[in-house]
Design an enzyme around this catalytic site. Structure first.
Site, PDB file in Angstrom:
ATOM      1  N   ASN A 209     -84.356  12.056 -18.085  1.00 16.97           N
ATOM      2  CA  ASN A 209     -83.018  11.751 -17.565  1.00 16.97           C
ATOM      3  C   ASN A 209     -82.083  11.412 -18.730  1.00 16.97           C
ATOM      4  O   ASN A 209     -82.480  11.493 -19.893  1.00 16.97           O
ATOM      5  CB  ASN A 209     -83.093  10.596 -16.568  1.00 16.97           C
ATOM      6  CG  ASN A 209     -83.688   9.359 -17.192  1.00 16.97           C
ATOM      7  OD1 ASN A 209     -83.094   8.769 -18.091  1.00 16.97           O
ATOM      8  ND2 ASN A 209     -84.878   8.974 -16.742  1.00 16.97           N
ATOM      9  N   ASP A 278     -89.061   8.416 -11.087  1.00 18.91           N
ATOM     10  CA  ASP A 278     -89.653   8.051  -9.789  1.00 18.91           C
ATOM     11  C   ASP A 278     -90.802   8.997  -9.438  1.00 18.91           C
ATOM     12  O   ASP A 278     -91.696   8.641  -8.686  1.00 18.91           O
ATOM     13  CB  ASP A 278     -88.587   8.120  -8.689  1.00 18.91           C
ATOM     14  CG  ASP A 278     -87.559   7.007  -8.846  1.00 18.91           C
ATOM     15  OD1 ASP A 278     -87.966   5.888  -9.209  1.00 18.91           O
ATOM     16  OD2 ASP A 278     -86.359   7.273  -8.647  1.00 18.91           O
ATOM     17  N   ASP A 305     -94.353   1.861  -9.341  1.00 24.87           N
ATOM     18  CA  ASP A 305     -93.114   1.113  -9.527  1.00 24.87           C
ATOM     19  C   ASP A 305     -93.400  -0.108 -10.409  1.00 24.87           C
ATOM     20  O   ASP A 305     -94.055  -1.057  -9.983  1.00 24.87           O
ATOM     21  CB  ASP A 305     -92.541   0.692  -8.173  1.00 24.87           C
ATOM     22  CG  ASP A 305     -91.113   0.232  -8.330  1.00 24.87           C
ATOM     23  OD1 ASP A 305     -90.865  -0.649  -9.188  1.00 24.87           O
ATOM     24  OD2 ASP A 305     -90.235   0.765  -7.628  1.00 24.87           O
ATOM     25  N   ILE A 306     -92.912  -0.055 -11.629  1.00 20.18           N
ATOM     26  CA  ILE A 306     -93.210  -1.123 -12.604  1.00 20.18           C
ATOM     27  C   ILE A 306     -92.549  -2.433 -12.181  1.00 20.18           C
ATOM     28  O   ILE A 306     -93.163  -3.500 -12.217  1.00 20.18           O
ATOM     29  CB  ILE A 306     -92.718  -0.716 -14.017  1.00 20.18           C
ATOM     30  CG1 ILE A 306     -93.292   0.645 -14.402  1.00 20.18           C
ATOM     31  CG2 ILE A 306     -93.087  -1.769 -15.048  1.00 20.18           C
ATOM     32  CD1 ILE A 306     -92.660   1.276 -15.632  1.00 20.18           C
TER      33      ILE A 306
HETATM   34  O1  PMT Z   1     -79.824   3.769 -21.368  1.00 22.67           O
HETATM   35  P1  PMT Z   1     -78.317   3.875 -21.216  1.00 22.67           P
HETATM   36  O2  PMT Z   1     -77.817   5.245 -21.587  1.00 22.67           O
HETATM   37  O3  PMT Z   1     -77.602   2.763 -21.930  1.00 22.67           O
HETATM   38  O4  PMT Z   1     -77.969   3.723 -19.675  1.00 22.67           O
HETATM   39  C1  PMT Z   1     -78.206   2.508 -19.041  1.00 22.67           C
HETATM   40  C2  PMT Z   1     -78.849   2.717 -17.651  1.00 22.67           C
HETATM   41  C3  PMT Z   1     -77.860   3.403 -16.733  1.00 22.67           C
HETATM   42  C4  PMT Z   1     -80.129   3.551 -17.775  1.00 22.67           C
HETATM   43  C5  PMT Z   1     -79.227   1.263 -17.123  1.00 22.67           C
HETATM   44  O5  PMT Z   1     -78.064   0.484 -17.046  1.00 22.67           O
HETATM   45  C6  PMT Z   1     -79.904   1.355 -15.780  1.00 22.67           C
HETATM   46  O6  PMT Z   1     -79.278   1.427 -14.733  1.00 22.67           O
HETATM   47  N1  PMT Z   1     -81.266   1.339 -15.796  1.00 22.67           N
HETATM   48  C7  PMT Z   1     -82.093   1.572 -14.602  1.00 22.67           C
HETATM   49  C8  PMT Z   1     -82.118   3.027 -14.257  1.00 22.67           C
HETATM   50  C9  PMT Z   1     -83.007   3.314 -13.047  1.00 22.67           C
HETATM   51  O7  PMT Z   1     -84.055   3.832 -13.189  1.00 22.67           O
HETATM   52  O8  PMT Z   1     -82.507   2.841 -11.924  1.00 22.67           O
HETATM   53  P2  PMT Z   1     -83.223   3.045 -10.472  1.00 22.67           P
HETATM   54  O9  PMT Z   1     -82.177   2.592  -9.529  1.00 22.67           O
HETATM   55  O10 PMT Z   1     -83.764   4.406 -10.327  1.00 22.67           O
HETATM   56  O11 PMT Z   1     -84.435   2.027 -10.541  1.00 22.67           O
HETATM   57  C10 PMT Z   1     -84.333   0.678 -10.063  1.00 22.67           C
HETATM   58  C11 PMT Z   1     -85.171  -0.245 -10.907  1.00 22.67           C
HETATM   59  O12 PMT Z   1     -86.548   0.055 -10.729  1.00 22.67           O
HETATM   60  C12 PMT Z   1     -84.909  -0.198 -12.398  1.00 22.67           C
HETATM   61  O13 PMT Z   1     -84.960  -1.511 -12.909  1.00 22.67           O
HETATM   62  C13 PMT Z   1     -86.062   0.647 -12.921  1.00 22.67           C
HETATM   63  O14 PMT Z   1     -86.392   0.265 -14.265  1.00 22.67           O
HETATM   64  C14 PMT Z   1     -87.173   0.262 -11.964  1.00 22.67           C
HETATM   65  N2  PMT Z   1     -88.223   1.284 -11.795  1.00 22.67           N
HETATM   66  C15 PMT Z   1     -87.946   2.498 -11.259  1.00 22.67           C
HETATM   67  C16 PMT Z   1     -88.977   3.407 -11.045  1.00 22.67           C
HETATM   68  C17 PMT Z   1     -90.273   3.049 -11.415  1.00 22.67           C
HETATM   69  N3  PMT Z   1     -91.286   3.878 -11.273  1.00 22.67           N
HETATM   70  N4  PMT Z   1     -90.515   1.844 -11.964  1.00 22.67           N
HETATM   71  C18 PMT Z   1     -89.520   0.952 -12.139  1.00 22.67           C
HETATM   72  O15 PMT Z   1     -89.743  -0.155 -12.642  1.00 22.67           O
END
Ligand code: PMT
Length: 401
Positions: A209, A278, A305-306
């Site tokens: 991504n 994901d 999911d971490i």
């Molecule tokens: O890296 P940059 O270019 O500076 O951009 C910053 C950012 C947009 C990446 C950052 O601000 C951000 O939003 N990070 C989280 C991105 C993300 O994966 O969001 P999500 O809505 O898909 O996930 C929600 C949360 O679950 C996040 O904390 C993610 O780390 C966590 N997650 C998701 C999937 C997974 N398998 N394990 C997780 O822990």
């Protein structure tokens, strides 16, 4: 701070807008600030911005009788305890180093008897030009202190040395011991994730991504500056390791999960800023996938999911996740807060003109049980500090409840 009167020279460059923040920070430190703008600086930022922030009319011209009556350029040079030129262009540096005085700022430089700090900002190729480096060396011989430049993405699209130091960093360096860092996370063990993951399809291809890691790395640096012991589990990014932190490099979501779990014990705070995939390919081919049919179907399976796993750990750290959304920000953020059992979710819009992925700036809507706060659009370095202070407050409230 001991320095009370700062004369700030602003030259023409895209970083001129950051000088406005510098005025605010200097004044916060109790300094009186007067601003001098070159003609080209006025093309980038309106002098009214500096007038409003400094509380004084901006000085722009050597030959303006009205301004000279109010405070002549020699008086202005004598008034200052410190002359700071930020951003300083290659042109200004060239003029200072050769004793040219064809405008107010270069004349003030010659007339100044106080310490002078020059904060360069220019394209990386310009910065590396031997003539610019010779001018910098000449300024240093004249006793001028050079702050920066920093390395990173530039407004022109190139990457390298030439970015102006962040206003907070300039203020920290100039205000020295009188502006001791606020060690509000002193001794706290913090684990963070940053950057993207890469999910391999075959030996040469992967799914990923647009995360650059900037948000997570800014958080890691801010936490280390606040006295925390930081471990940063990082996906593949091209950023230097922030000072004073332990970095663990990973590629895939599975590797990130493993590295987080290996480092989670005794952590008081976890921040998941990484953009973790994901889904990952159900099978990874050992040989390069060949082109056969017109269509091809990819079977994906969910990653672990971490964030949810960290929040389910016993004992669990204060757990902060992010939410990157293109629609219904609040609904999805609140859903992640409860579904993943996090203590806080910092939600940001992605896929927009400004903020989110791979941008220097960002804005956050932070949610927790029974509360929320908006942190408006600003540099990721500043936003990181604001978010960390909010996290520290909530963590303290939770621990003392
Ligand atoms: O890296 P940059 O270019 O500076 O951009 C910053 C950012 C947009 C990446 C950052 O601000 C951000 O939003 N990070 C989280 C991105 C993300 O994966 O969001 P999500 O809505 O898909 O996930 C929600 C949360 O679950 C996040 O904390 C993610 O780390 C966590 N997650 C998701 C999937 C997974 N398998 N394990 C997780 O822990």
């Amino acid at each position: 701070m001991t320095t009370k009167r700062i004369l700030l020279g602003v030259c023409g460059g895209i970083a001129a807008y950051k000088a406005a923040e510098l005025v605010r920070l200097f004044r916060k430190q109790g300094a009186e600030v007067r601003v001098v703008m070159t003609a080209s600086a006025q093309q980038f930022v309106n002098q009214l911005t500096f007038q409003a922030l400094s509380g004084h009319a901006v000085h722009t011209s050597l030959l303006d009788a009205e301004q000279e009556n109010a405070m002549g350029h020699i008086n202005l040079a004598r008034w200052a305890d410190l002359l700071v030129v930020a951003p300083a262009t290659a042109n200004a540096i060239g003029k200072f180093s050769h004793g040219l005085a064809d405008d107010l700022l270069s004349t003030l430089y010659l007339a100044a008897l106080c310490p002078v700090y020059v904060v360069p900002a220019m394209n990386q190729a310009m910065w590396h030009k031997p003539v610019v480096q010779e001018n910098i060396a000449r300024l240093k011989q004249q006793g001028v202190k050079i702050l920066g430049p920093a390395q990173g993405d530039q407004a022109c699209g190139e990457t390298g040395f030439g970015r102006m130091l962040e206003p907070t960093e300039i203020c920290l360096q100039l205000c020295g011991t009188d502006n001791k860092p606020d060690l509000y996370l002193q001794g706290l063990k913090v684990l963070m994730t940053a950057g993207p993951t890469r999910e391999p399809l075959d030996p040469v291809r992967y799914i990923t991504n647009r995360s650059s890691g900037k948000m997570g790395y800014a958080l890691a640096q801010a936490a280390a500056n606040a006295g925390a012991q930081v471990t940063l589990v990082s996906g593949p990014v091209s950023l230097p390791t922030p000072e004073g932190i332990k970095r663990v490099n990973v590629e895939s979501a599975a590797q990130m999960y493993q590295a987080v779990m290996e480092n989670i014990s005794e952590c008081a705070l976890y921040i998941g800023a990484a953009a973790v995939a994901d889904y990952t390919p159900a099978t990874v081919q050992t040989e390069k996938i060949k082109k056969h049919a017109d269509d091809s179907v990819l079977v994906l399976q969910k990653t672990q999911d971490i964030l949810a796993a960290v929040a389910a750990a016993k004992p669990r750290p204060f757990t902060v996740g992010f939410a990157a959304e293109t629609q219904d920000l609040e609904t999805y953020a609140l859903d992640k807060l409860s579904r993943k059992n996090a203590d806080m979710i910092a939600a940001n819009w992605v896929g927009q003109a400004e903020g989110g992925f791979d941008s220097e700036r960002n804005a956050l809507h932070v949610y927790w049980q029974g509360g929320q706060q908006h942190l408006p659009m600003t540099e990721k370095t500043q936003l990181a500090e604001q978010l960390l202070k909010l996290i520290a407050k909530r963590l303290h409230e939770k621990n003392t409840a």
